[in-house]
Each structure stands twice: as C-alpha cells, then as structure tokens.
Design a protein around this motif. Structure first.
Motif, mmCIF file in Angstrom:
data_model
loop_
_atom_site.group_PDB
_atom_site.id
_atom_site.type_symbol
_atom_site.label_atom_id
_atom_site.label_comp_id
_atom_site.label_asym_id
_atom_site.label_seq_id
_atom_site.Cartn_x
_atom_site.Cartn_y
_atom_site.Cartn_z
ATOM 1 N N LYS A 1 -11.996 7.392 12.507
ATOM 2 C CA LYS A 1 -12.511 6.333 13.366
ATOM 3 C C LYS A 1 -12.046 4.965 12.889
ATOM 4 C CE LYS A 1 -16.715 8.701 14.899
ATOM 5 N NZ LYS A 1 -18.197 8.653 14.959
ATOM 6 N N ARG A 2 -11.902 4.061 13.839
ATOM 7 C CA ARG A 2 -11.537 2.678 13.528
ATOM 8 C C ARG A 2 -12.807 1.906 13.173
ATOM 9 N NH1 ARG A 2 -7.534 -1.230 14.922
ATOM 10 N NH2 ARG A 2 -8.399 -3.298 15.315
ATOM 11 N N PRO B 1 -2.226 -1.621 8.103
ATOM 12 C CA PRO B 1 -3.008 -1.116 9.238
ATOM 13 C C PRO B 1 -3.957 0.013 8.838
ATOM 14 C CG PRO B 1 -0.779 -0.257 9.335
ATOM 15 C CD PRO B 1 -0.818 -1.174 8.149
ATOM 16 N N ASN B 2 -5.120 0.038 9.475
ATOM 17 C CA ASN B 2 -6.101 1.074 9.122
ATOM 18 C C ASN B 2 -5.575 2.470 9.438
ATOM 19 O OD1 ASN B 2 -8.023 2.333 11.537
ATOM 20 N ND2 ASN B 2 -6.959 0.480 12.158
ATOM 21 N N GLY B 3 -4.693 2.600 10.436
ATOM 22 C CA GLY B 3 -4.167 3.900 10.819
ATOM 23 C C GLY B 3 -3.225 4.525 9.803
ATOM 24 N N ASN C 1 2.910 -2.005 17.241
ATOM 25 C CA ASN C 1 2.083 -0.796 17.195
ATOM 26 C C ASN C 1 2.960 0.462 17.274
ATOM 27 O OD1 ASN C 1 -0.668 0.546 17.394
ATOM 28 N ND2 ASN C 1 0.261 1.251 19.295
ATOM 29 N N ASN C 2 3.994 0.402 18.100
ATOM 30 C CA ASN C 2 4.918 1.539 18.195
ATOM 31 C C ASN C 2 5.603 1.811 16.856
ATOM 32 O OD1 ASN C 2 4.329 1.860 20.897
ATOM 33 N ND2 ASN C 2 6.134 0.744 21.619
ATOM 34 N N TYR C 3 5.970 0.713 16.170
ATOM 35 C CA TYR C 3 6.587 0.891 14.848
ATOM 36 C C TYR C 3 5.603 1.533 13.875
ATOM 37 C CZ TYR C 3 8.347 0.060 10.217
ATOM 38 O OH TYR C 3 8.737 0.256 8.907
ATOM 39 N N GLU C 4 4.380 0.996 13.844
ATOM 40 C CA GLU C 4 3.369 1.508 12.909
ATOM 41 C C GLU C 4 3.024 2.972 13.162
ATOM 42 O OE1 GLU C 4 0.705 -2.498 11.889
ATOM 43 O OE2 GLU C 4 0.083 -1.140 13.503
ATOM 44 N N GLN C 5 2.889 3.334 14.445
ATOM 45 C CA GLN C 5 2.345 4.652 14.776
ATOM 46 C C GLN C 5 3.398 5.709 15.100
ATOM 47 O OE1 GLN C 5 -0.747 4.952 14.126
ATOM 48 N NE2 GLN C 5 -1.103 2.767 13.907
ATOM 49 N N GLN C 6 4.597 5.295 15.493
ATOM 50 C CA GLN C 6 5.607 6.279 15.889
ATOM 51 C C GLN C 6 6.830 6.269 14.966
ATOM 52 O OE1 GLN C 6 6.451 5.851 20.125
ATOM 53 N NE2 GLN C 6 4.300 5.427 20.550
ATOM 54 N N THR C 7 7.440 5.092 14.802
ATOM 55 C CA THR C 7 8.635 4.999 13.959
ATOM 56 C C THR C 7 8.333 5.420 12.526
ATOM 57 O OG1 THR C 7 9.408 3.154 15.326
ATOM 58 C CG2 THR C 7 10.537 3.508 13.213
ATOM 59 N N MET C 8 7.193 4.986 11.994
ATOM 60 C CA MET C 8 6.839 5.331 10.617
ATOM 61 C C MET C 8 6.686 6.840 10.438
ATOM 62 S SD MET C 8 6.713 2.975 8.240
ATOM 63 C CE MET C 8 5.526 3.524 7.013
ATOM 64 N N TYR D 1 0.834 -1.193 0.000
ATOM 65 C CA TYR D 1 0.000 0.000 0.000
ATOM 66 C C TYR D 1 0.871 1.246 0.000
ATOM 67 C CZ TYR D 1 1.117 0.037 5.019
ATOM 68 O OH TYR D 1 1.775 0.046 6.231
ATOM 69 N N ILE D 2 0.229 2.398 -0.192
ATOM 70 C CA ILE D 2 0.910 3.690 -0.086
ATOM 71 C C ILE D 2 0.539 4.302 1.261
ATOM 72 C CG2 ILE D 2 1.095 6.017 -1.047
ATOM 73 C CD1 ILE D 2 0.570 4.760 -3.811
ATOM 74 N N TYR D 3 1.550 4.716 1.989
ATOM 75 C CA TYR D 3 1.375 5.250 3.347
ATOM 76 C C TYR D 3 0.767 6.655 3.291
ATOM 77 C CZ TYR D 3 2.955 6.912 7.991
ATOM 78 O OH TYR D 3 3.031 7.432 9.257
ATOM 79 N N GLN D 4 -0.460 6.783 3.794
ATOM 80 C CA GLN D 4 -1.168 8.072 3.811
ATOM 81 C C GLN D 4 -1.953 8.196 5.122
ATOM 82 O OE1 GLN D 4 -3.205 7.227 0.017
ATOM 83 N NE2 GLN D 4 -2.240 9.068 -0.812
ATOM 84 N N PRO D 5 -1.241 8.383 6.245
ATOM 85 C CA PRO D 5 -1.916 8.382 7.544
ATOM 86 C C PRO D 5 -2.785 9.625 7.734
ATOM 87 C CG PRO D 5 0.346 9.080 7.809
ATOM 88 C CD PRO D 5 0.194 8.682 6.368
ATOM 89 N N GLY D 6 -3.775 9.484 8.587
ATOM 90 C CA GLY D 6 -4.641 10.612 8.908
ATOM 91 C C GLY D 6 -5.578 10.239 10.039
#
Length: 276
Positions: free
Chosen positions: A85-86, A145-147, A177-184, A77-82
């Motif tokens: 709601k989950r 991940p949905n986030g 989760n730390n990798y997905e939400q912080q490291t990225m 996928y292409i990383y486009q966080p925002g």
C-alpha cells in the motif's frame, strides 16, 4: 558540579555521534552506495545536511539535503521493489531543527504537540506541508519512490519531505513514472543488487513565496551488480517542465551534471561502475 558538567558534555557527544543528521555517509550509512562510495563533492550545496533516513530505529536510505533551497540534492537507496500500500502520512526531519531533537523522522503534529516546537522553527531549514499546498501544475515528487521498496516501513520512510521536490505533475505521473515502474524493471533483470541515486538540479523558480526551490531537472542513475565479473549502469535526466525522460549512459549523465552544477567534475558511483 564539574563531574555533572562533564557527564552532560559526554552524553551530548554520544547523542551527536548517533544522530540522523550525520557528518558523512561513509561513516554512518555507507550501505546505500555502491562499494560504500557516495557521490563526490561536485553536487554539494552551500548549506548541506547529510541525512541517514531513519524510521522506527532503522536506516532505509540516505539523502543529501539543501537546507537553503529546502529540497534534497539526491537520495540514494537499494532497489527492492514489491507490492504494498501507498502510505498517506507525511514526515519531516527533526534533526534539521537541532541535534537534541528525535533522530527518527516524525510527523509535524508530533513535533508541535509532544516536543512543543513551533512550525516556524521546523520550517527554518526544511520544507513543511504548507509549502506544498495549492500548487498549480506541480505536485510532491519523490526522489526515492515508495514503489521501489518491498515493505510498509521502507515505503513509509520515503514519505519524508526531505525526499520530496516540487515536480511537474505531468512528468511525475507520466514519463518519470514510466521510468520508475517499467524501465527499471526491465533494466534490472539479472541484477543481484542495484544501487540507485536520484537527484534534482536547483532551478530559478520557487514555490511557497520563495521558500522552496523548483528544480530545473530531475535525474536518476543506477549501478547494477549482476555478478563478480559483470556490473552495468544506466541513467536518465528530465527537464522539470516537460513530460519527457532522456536515457543516458552513466558517463553522459555525470558530464551533464558537471555542466549544470558548475562545481567541478561530478562522480556518482565508485569507479568500478561502467561509464559507457
């Protein structure tokens, strides 16, 4: 009669050509891969399905799925966080049942009640909700991940069981989760476009009475385009029974996966993505 038969064959071919379970990512949804180059055959299982993950008539990511193990090999996928709601609902892939079924992910309920498909038929080549009930020490772990998505439809698209593996619950809620939400977030500073491939190495253990494989490792790799002259990459791997994530270069991860899969040298991105 002959004209009718030919028309039926033509319609069938057209349907197959536009189906969600496709023959190759290069021709159907290449936009989710850096330089439109998917990982090579070093990751391919014995009974693969190439899925362009479609929700509400739009492609959101790509998944190579293992019909036999009933887990994804990887999701790209292409990383486009925002913010957002989950989602709560879970979906399955109708076209793993057969090409005549809907080409967009659906709820089990919809297939059971609107299309009169039995749960047994749905479950033959994919995981179902019942497989993930009453787990101990494991939960439903997203590869994509949905986030990492910025609107509700793209988040909802990640809630398909073809994007899910049995993941150690401490790892899923902790280091991973730390990798997905912080490291990225840190690593993608300055990136115009970040292409991500997240995968699972099959293990020796199963859930749901042997139906669904529990991966031995989870891994993730990113290729970030900063500008025309600068591309950077990074990767991680985690054992699926420890709350630890190991940061690697892309080349180190590819070499590790080559050993773990044992199907020849693994390449996750186009050669222009740096390995060191």
């Amino acid at each position: 009669m002959l004209r009718l038969l030919l028309l039926q064959v033509l319609v069938s071919c057209l349907w197959l050509g536009h189906s969600e379970v496709v023959k190759s990512f290069e021709t159907s949804c290449p936009q989710f891969f850096f330089r439109e180059t998917p990982p090579n055959e070093g990751l391919e299982p014995q009974n693969p399905a190439w899925i362009c993950q479609r929700y509400k008539n739009q492609y959101y990511f790509a998944t190579l799925y293992d019909r036999q193990m009933r887990i994804p090999v990887y999701s790209a996928y292409i990383y486009q966080p925002g913010p957002g709601k989950r989602p709560k609902a879970w979906l399955v892939e109708p076209q793993l049942i057969g090409p005549t079924y809907p080409k967009t992910m659906e709820k089990e309920w919809t297939l059971l009640n609107r299309y009169n498909v039995s749960l047994e038929k749905i479950s033959q080549s994919q995981a179902i909700l019942h497989d993930y009930k009453n787990l101990t020490g494991l939960n439903r772990g997203h590869l994509n991940p949905n986030g990492h998505h910025d609107d509700y439809s793209s988040r909802m698209a990640t809630f398909t069981l073809t994007n899910i593996v049995p993941q150690d619950e401490k790892l899923n809620g902790g280091a991973w989760n730390n990798y997905e939400q912080q490291t990225m977030i840190r690593r993608t500073q300055g990136c115009k476009t970040t292409y991500v491939v997240v995968g699972a190495v099959p293990g020796n253990n199963y859930i749901a009475k042997g139906r669904v494989n529990k991966p031995s490792y989870l891994w993730s790799a990113a290729c970030c385009v900063v500008d025309n002259n600068y591309i950077k990459a990074w990767a991680v791997i985690a054992e699926n029974d420890k709350n630890q994530v190991q940061l690697l270069t892309l080349g180190e991860l590819e070499d590790t996966l080559t050993e773990l899969y044992g199907r020849g040298q693994v390449s996750l991105f186009d050669s222009d993505c740096p390995r060191d």
